[in-house]
Write a protein that holds these residues in place. Sequence first.
Motif, PDB file in Angstrom:
ATOM      1  N   LEU A 219       0.831  -1.198   0.000  1.00  0.00           N
ATOM      2  CA  LEU A 219       0.000   0.000   0.000  1.00  0.00           C
ATOM      3  C   LEU A 219       0.868   1.252   0.000  1.00  0.00           C
ATOM      4  CD1 LEU A 219      -2.863   1.158   0.087  1.00  0.00           C
ATOM      5  CD2 LEU A 219      -2.688   1.141   2.590  1.00  0.00           C
ATOM      6  N   LYS A 220       0.782   2.031  -1.058  1.00  0.00           N
ATOM      7  CA  LYS A 220       1.492   3.303  -1.143  1.00  0.00           C
ATOM      8  C   LYS A 220       0.488   4.393  -0.783  1.00  0.00           C
ATOM      9  CE  LYS A 220       4.851   5.734  -3.990  1.00  0.00           C
ATOM     10  NZ  LYS A 220       5.610   5.742  -5.263  1.00  0.00           N
ATOM     11  N   LEU A 221       0.380   4.622   0.505  1.00  0.00           N
ATOM     12  CA  LEU A 221      -0.635   5.506   1.054  1.00  0.00           C
ATOM     13  C   LEU A 221      -0.441   6.925   0.545  1.00  0.00           C
ATOM     14  CD1 LEU A 221      -2.950   5.591   3.240  1.00  0.00           C
ATOM     15  CD2 LEU A 221      -1.181   6.318   4.843  1.00  0.00           C
ATOM     16  N   ARG A 222      -1.470   7.471  -0.076  1.00  0.00           N
ATOM     17  CA  ARG A 222      -1.365   8.858  -0.548  1.00  0.00           C
ATOM     18  C   ARG A 222      -1.658   9.801   0.615  1.00  0.00           C
ATOM     19  NH1 ARG A 222      -5.860   8.946  -5.221  1.00  0.00           N
ATOM     20  NH2 ARG A 222      -5.284   6.759  -5.415  1.00  0.00           N
ATOM     21  N   GLN A 223      -0.698  10.697   0.864  1.00  0.00           N
ATOM     22  CA  GLN A 223      -0.830  11.652   1.963  1.00  0.00           C
ATOM     23  C   GLN A 223      -1.020  13.070   1.454  1.00  0.00           C
ATOM     24  OE1 GLN A 223       2.970  10.589   3.731  1.00  0.00           O
ATOM     25  NE2 GLN A 223       1.942   9.560   5.412  1.00  0.00           N
ATOM     26  N   SER A 224      -0.840  13.268   0.167  1.00  0.00           N
ATOM     27  CA  SER A 224      -0.969  14.591  -0.417  1.00  0.00           C
ATOM     28  C   SER A 224      -1.451  14.432  -1.849  1.00  0.00           C
ATOM     29  CB  SER A 224       0.380  15.322  -0.385  1.00  0.00           C
ATOM     30  OG  SER A 224       0.302  16.580  -1.029  1.00  0.00           O
ATOM     31  N   ASP A 225      -2.038  15.488  -2.387  1.00  0.00           N
ATOM     32  CA  ASP A 225      -2.470  15.487  -3.782  1.00  0.00           C
ATOM     33  C   ASP A 225      -1.238  15.659  -4.657  1.00  0.00           C
ATOM     34  OD1 ASP A 225      -3.566  15.817  -6.256  1.00  0.00           O
ATOM     35  OD2 ASP A 225      -4.822  17.533  -5.744  1.00  0.00           O
ATOM     36  N   ALA A 226      -0.706  14.532  -5.160  1.00  0.00           N
ATOM     37  CA  ALA A 226       0.555  14.551  -5.908  1.00  0.00           C
ATOM     38  C   ALA A 226       0.442  15.313  -7.222  1.00  0.00           C
ATOM     39  CB  ALA A 226       1.015  13.118  -6.178  1.00  0.00           C
ATOM     40  N   SER A 227      -0.765  15.456  -7.734  1.00  0.00           N
ATOM     41  CA  SER A 227      -0.931  16.137  -9.027  1.00  0.00           C
ATOM     42  C   SER A 227      -0.609  17.624  -8.942  1.00  0.00           C
ATOM     43  CB  SER A 227      -2.362  15.946  -9.532  1.00  0.00           C
ATOM     44  OG  SER A 227      -3.299  16.608  -8.687  1.00  0.00           O
ATOM     45  N   ARG A 228      -0.526  18.156  -7.732  1.00  0.00           N
ATOM     46  CA  ARG A 228      -0.311  19.594  -7.572  1.00  0.00           C
ATOM     47  C   ARG A 228       1.164  19.976  -7.476  1.00  0.00           C
ATOM     48  NH1 ARG A 228      -5.015  21.927  -5.432  1.00  0.00           N
ATOM     49  NH2 ARG A 228      -3.894  23.910  -5.497  1.00  0.00           N
ATOM     50  N   TRP A 445       6.846  15.400  -0.501  1.00  0.00           N
ATOM     51  CA  TRP A 445       8.256  15.019  -0.398  1.00  0.00           C
ATOM     52  C   TRP A 445       8.398  13.736   0.415  1.00  0.00           C
ATOM     53  CZ3 TRP A 445      10.785  14.579   4.293  1.00  0.00           C
ATOM     54  CH2 TRP A 445      12.142  14.299   4.217  1.00  0.00           C
ATOM     55  N   ASN A 446       7.658  13.620   1.502  1.00  0.00           N
ATOM     56  CA  ASN A 446       7.744  12.443   2.357  1.00  0.00           C
ATOM     57  C   ASN A 446       7.405  11.166   1.596  1.00  0.00           C
ATOM     58  OD1 ASN A 446       7.961  11.281   5.141  1.00  0.00           O
ATOM     59  ND2 ASN A 446       5.819  10.767   4.769  1.00  0.00           N
ATOM     60  N   ALA A 447       6.468  11.269   0.649  1.00  0.00           N
ATOM     61  CA  ALA A 447       6.060  10.098  -0.124  1.00  0.00           C
ATOM     62  C   ALA A 447       6.983   9.837  -1.311  1.00  0.00           C
ATOM     63  CB  ALA A 447       4.631  10.279  -0.622  1.00  0.00           C
ATOM     64  N   ASP A 448       7.850  10.793  -1.646  1.00  0.00           N
ATOM     65  CA  ASP A 448       8.762  10.649  -2.780  1.00  0.00           C
ATOM     66  C   ASP A 448       9.970   9.843  -2.326  1.00  0.00           C
ATOM     67  OD1 ASP A 448       9.925  10.893  -5.242  1.00  0.00           O
ATOM     68  OD2 ASP A 448      10.373  13.041  -5.075  1.00  0.00           O
ATOM     69  N   ALA A 449       9.743   8.560  -2.054  1.00  0.00           N
ATOM     70  CA  ALA A 449      10.734   7.725  -1.378  1.00  0.00           C
ATOM     71  C   ALA A 449      11.854   7.293  -2.323  1.00  0.00           C
ATOM     72  CB  ALA A 449      10.056   6.498  -0.790  1.00  0.00           C
ATOM     73  N   THR A 450      12.998   6.987  -1.733  1.00  0.00           N
ATOM     74  CA  THR A 450      14.145   6.508  -2.492  1.00  0.00           C
ATOM     75  C   THR A 450      14.453   5.064  -2.118  1.00  0.00           C
ATOM     76  OG1 THR A 450      15.665   7.335  -0.813  1.00  0.00           O
ATOM     77  CG2 THR A 450      15.167   8.802  -2.639  1.00  0.00           C
ATOM     78  N   ARG A 451      15.133   4.379  -3.024  1.00  0.00           N
ATOM     79  CA  ARG A 451      15.612   3.030  -2.740  1.00  0.00           C
ATOM     80  C   ARG A 451      16.936   3.108  -1.964  1.00  0.00           C
ATOM     81  NH1 ARG A 451      13.478   3.019  -7.978  1.00  0.00           N
ATOM     82  NH2 ARG A 451      15.497   3.633  -8.844  1.00  0.00           N
ATOM     83  N   MET A 452      17.292   1.989  -1.321  1.00  0.00           N
ATOM     84  CA  MET A 452      18.541   1.917  -0.564  1.00  0.00           C
ATOM     85  C   MET A 452      19.463   0.905  -1.221  1.00  0.00           C
ATOM     86  SD  MET A 452      17.843   3.913   1.997  1.00  0.00           S
ATOM     87  CE  MET A 452      16.597   4.808   1.079  1.00  0.00           C
ATOM     88  N   ALA A 453      20.694   1.326  -1.563  1.00  0.00           N
ATOM     89  CA  ALA A 453      21.683   0.393  -2.095  1.00  0.00           C
ATOM     90  C   ALA A 453      22.017  -0.654  -1.026  1.00  0.00           C
ATOM     91  CB  ALA A 453      22.934   1.141  -2.530  1.00  0.00           C
ATOM     92  N   LYS A 454      22.113  -1.909  -1.435  1.00  0.00           N
ATOM     93  CA  LYS A 454      22.227  -3.012  -0.488  1.00  0.00           C
ATOM     94  C   LYS A 454      23.425  -2.872   0.447  1.00  0.00           C
ATOM     95  CE  LYS A 454      22.517  -8.069  -0.268  1.00  0.00           C
ATOM     96  NZ  LYS A 454      22.471  -9.338  -1.049  1.00  0.00           N
ATOM     97  N   ALA A 455      24.635  -2.729  -0.089  1.00  0.00           N
ATOM     98  CA  ALA A 455      25.830  -2.666   0.753  1.00  0.00           C
ATOM     99  C   ALA A 455      25.779  -1.466   1.683  1.00  0.00           C
ATOM    100  CB  ALA A 455      27.083  -2.628  -0.125  1.00  0.00           C
TER     101      ALA A 455
END
Length: 608
Positions: A219-228, A445-455
Amino acid sequence: MSESATRPSRDDAADFAPYAVRDPEAFARNMAHMLEHLGKAASAWVEPRERGEAVDGPVSYGDVVSTLSRVAEYWLNDPVRALEAQTGLMAGFFNIWMRSLQTVSTEPAAPPVPGSAPNDKRFADEEWRRNLFFNFLREAYTLVTQWAQGLVDRAEGLDPHTRQKAIFYVRQITNAISPSNFVLTNPELFRETVAENGANLARGMKMFAEDLAKGAGTLKLRQSDASRFRVGDNLATTPGKVVAQNELCQIVQYAPLTETVYRRPILISPPWINKFYILDLTPEKSLIRWLVEQGRTVFVVSWINPDERHADKDWQAYIEEGLVFGLDTVREATGETEVDAVGYCVGGTLLAASLAYLKAKGDHRIRSATLLTTQVDFRHAGDLKVFVDEEQLAEIEKAMSRGYLDGTKMATAFNLLRSGDLIWPYFVNNYLKGREPLPFDLLFWNADATRMAKANHLFYLRNCYLENRLSRGRMRLGDVDIDLSSIDTPIYNLATREDHIAPALSVYEGSGAFGGPVRFVVTGSGHIAGVVNPPARGKYQFWTGPQPREGLSFEAWWTETNETKGSWWPDWEAWLREQSGEERVAAREPGGDKLAPIEDAPGSYVCS
């Protein structure tokens, strides 16, 4: 408000009118649409798991059961203790029942359950107290919540980590089962559902299915209207250029807004767990723009959103290919070999380690360091430690089989730290009321998540959260043993009073690890709002006191502080002038004479 206005009402047909379905045909039609969307949501959840593409997390359900079983074991192993626990709960329910009977009779109602949180926003609707049924649910929920928390608090023989996990898991469970989260047990939701003949649930389940599909089964919970919002259009708009890049990061240099600038440039090391534009959110909230307006030449490291190619990038790579690359870029663009460095959150932890690493290498270009909500000593690291032990690290490593951890997992972990604010209100608003969230730049911004490199991620979790190696001089990067006590660089160390990620106590304790002068400052609010607090807003306050020293506890430090209203930014800027002096030179354009700009700020890496 009078007693009669707050006392639950008696049998009154008018009280039940708002809860009666008016158009059964429309209601049935909307329920059918709701079930249709719920089926799509189920498919969106099941299909990635059938293909082996989805990994649940960040909470291990097996760990939840194991942890809470340790608490239950304490109470059930002794019949007397078990009877005590049951009796306490039953007595609480009996008191609620007696108050309900007194309300129906002519007798004055007994006082409410202690700690029933009259200001709890979940129970703001007057029906929670006026209606007998909903009032009973509210008081019963409060009783059970306090009872469950008490079982954990009073359980003996638990090690500190297990107790911390148990407290955290009980809070997640009690937040989840609140009667405010269900249509039939929330008077406001019940009324809205009846008034709209269930159309709200049809809309909500449509969004629920969309959000599950968007999160590929999570679930990628929407917390803000991303279209804006669009990064580079109405977020991260401070003018500048990308002046250098490699496979790990871009270096952004911002265009001057003054005719002259201070000689010493600033290099910012943001967290790779989130994107750097939290420091350049909007023109009114931008720390980067404010620095440029003060006459500072500002560079920022913009980390790439890693994928399979970056699986083996560890902390040494992030220092050499990130911070050192940034220092080299500053020198080429400006000709300056002295830099004021800034690190935010884990970007500050990396910066602290790099200070010792670079000193051991004979590189002294960083002349002052500012650490914003940064931990280097993780003994008091807060609830994020719940997710880190040997068993859970093994699960996280398994989840990174593709070479990275999906950003949704980290975003969920951070949301769980404040699930009462960042999960359940949006669950209710989005999926049960069927309302789109309002536009909010911070939550976008909080929902604009990044991936984490494994090492990189595994190194961070083990060396910092699990084994606390950095502050104890036991971290090793390449051929260098990291010794923070060797650092004599002046440090401005900022904590925020309500931080749930880098608690102020933890930041304070870390101050003692450095060998040089430390200015420790605490600002009001939390991990984000406390940092992103422009002077023009006139919000919050900050506290300054003596330099942290051995024997001066955090509590004792508080007794010697001075409070200043407003933003901490001017205090920091004055400290920067003390470190770098007042000398100014002609304003510098991005890249100078040696580096050709690659693209406009904020660059393409932050948009990936």
